[in-house]
Design a protein around this motif. Sequence first.
Motif, PDB file in Angstrom:
ATOM      1  N   ASP A  52      -8.908  -5.879  -7.127  1.00  0.00           N
ATOM      2  CA  ASP A  52      -8.005  -6.874  -6.560  1.00  0.00           C
ATOM      3  C   ASP A  52      -8.466  -8.252  -7.034  1.00  0.00           C
ATOM      4  N   ALA A 112       0.816  -1.216   0.000  1.00  0.00           N
ATOM      5  CA  ALA A 112       0.000   0.000   0.000  1.00  0.00           C
ATOM      6  C   ALA A 112       0.847   1.263   0.000  1.00  0.00           C
ATOM      7  N   LEU A 134      -5.104   6.081  -9.126  1.00  0.00           N
ATOM      8  CA  LEU A 134      -5.857   5.220 -10.032  1.00  0.00           C
ATOM      9  C   LEU A 134      -7.357   5.470  -9.976  1.00  0.00           C
ATOM     10  N   VAL A 162      -9.249   0.412  -7.802  1.00  0.00           N
ATOM     11  CA  VAL A 162      -8.441  -0.787  -7.992  1.00  0.00           C
ATOM     12  C   VAL A 162      -9.348  -2.006  -7.947  1.00  0.00           C
ATOM     13  N   TYR A 182       3.301   2.522  -3.668  1.00  0.00           N
ATOM     14  CA  TYR A 182       2.801   3.094  -4.924  1.00  0.00           C
ATOM     15  C   TYR A 182       1.673   4.074  -4.605  1.00  0.00           C
ATOM     16  N   HIS A 222      -5.179   4.984   1.421  1.00  0.00           N
ATOM     17  CA  HIS A 222      -5.420   5.958   0.349  1.00  0.00           C
ATOM     18  C   HIS A 222      -6.895   6.381   0.338  1.00  0.00           C
ATOM     19  N   GLU A 249       4.562  -2.950 -12.578  1.00  0.00           N
ATOM     20  CA  GLU A 249       3.509  -2.153 -13.192  1.00  0.00           C
ATOM     21  C   GLU A 249       3.516  -2.382 -14.698  1.00  0.00           C
ATOM     22  N   VAL A 284      -5.036  -5.516  -9.902  1.00  0.00           N
ATOM     23  CA  VAL A 284      -3.944  -6.008  -9.066  1.00  0.00           C
ATOM     24  C   VAL A 284      -4.001  -7.526  -8.992  1.00  0.00           C
ATOM     25  N   LEU A 323      -5.074  -1.078   1.055  1.00  0.00           N
ATOM     26  CA  LEU A 323      -5.014  -0.031   0.036  1.00  0.00           C
ATOM     27  C   LEU A 323      -6.034   1.064   0.318  1.00  0.00           C
ATOM     28  N   TRP A 359      -1.474   4.538  -5.096  1.00  0.00           N
ATOM     29  CA  TRP A 359      -2.684   3.853  -5.561  1.00  0.00           C
ATOM     30  C   TRP A 359      -3.857   4.807  -5.728  1.00  0.00           C
ATOM     31  N   LEU A 408      -9.754   6.376  -2.667  1.00  0.00           N
ATOM     32  CA  LEU A 408      -9.631   5.236  -3.565  1.00  0.00           C
ATOM     33  C   LEU A 408     -10.832   4.313  -3.389  1.00  0.00           C
TER      34      LEU A 408
END
Length: 273
Positions: free
Chosen positions: A116, A103, A111, A114, A106, A132, A268, A180, A128, A108, A135
Amino acid sequence: MRYLAVRGVLSRDDSGRYALTALGEPLRDDHPGGLRACLDVEEGGRAELCYVELLHSVRTGEPAYPRRFGLSFWDDLAAEPRHEAAFRAVLRPGGADRARRIASAYDWASLGRVVDVGGGDGTLLAALLTAHPGLRGVLVERPPPATRRERRWPRRASPTAPRSRRATCSARSRRRRGYVLSLVVHNWADDPARAILARCAEAAGADGSVFVVENVGPDGSGPTGLDLRMLAYCGGKVRSLPELSALAAEAGLGVAAVHPAGAVSIVELHPGR
């Protein structure tokens, strides 16, 4: 017990009483390393019995697990909830710490969302979303673990729950998103692994990204012990960074960057680049 004392796992005093030594301490139920679950051949360590058929795997490249148990590794877990639970217990030690490292390795939040894929009980996705704010996340899993995640993470009880949901992959949203695959690709031989990457590339679209989290070291290689286990369990393999890059290229993905995250790396990948 006498044998374990001879091997230094237990100590034995003059009255015949036994105690754990420093070597034996990790066998406690409450030890954070989770070694007991890995060694219990009736529970989490059951899969290790497939090594009896290792010669078959070495000779053919096929998994040893079906020869020992009659079903593929994943079909066996799906058929028996007790085996599924034991497998998750083996994975649990270190999982939360690894998720926190991923977590923080990057941005995150950039984005927007995400997905998963194969995210188990949602430990990584929760990390994550916690790290963040803003997110949003989707957990894609087989029904049994996804159902457990929903029970453990009720929407009204967790601050991250309103930003998470369980769903199948979709490519219709125009927002940039990341798919991910954390410790997923090594579970599969080249053909199915390539198909998984290609499906994620398709779902991500031209503006999305695919993130493969694997045990890729600083020199681009991976652990040989895990490589052998993946072969025996499910015919998978641990790939070096060049091997993973080549497989990704066949799925329409190019390596954009590699982000170290403790014992693992986040590779990535961008579609069509």
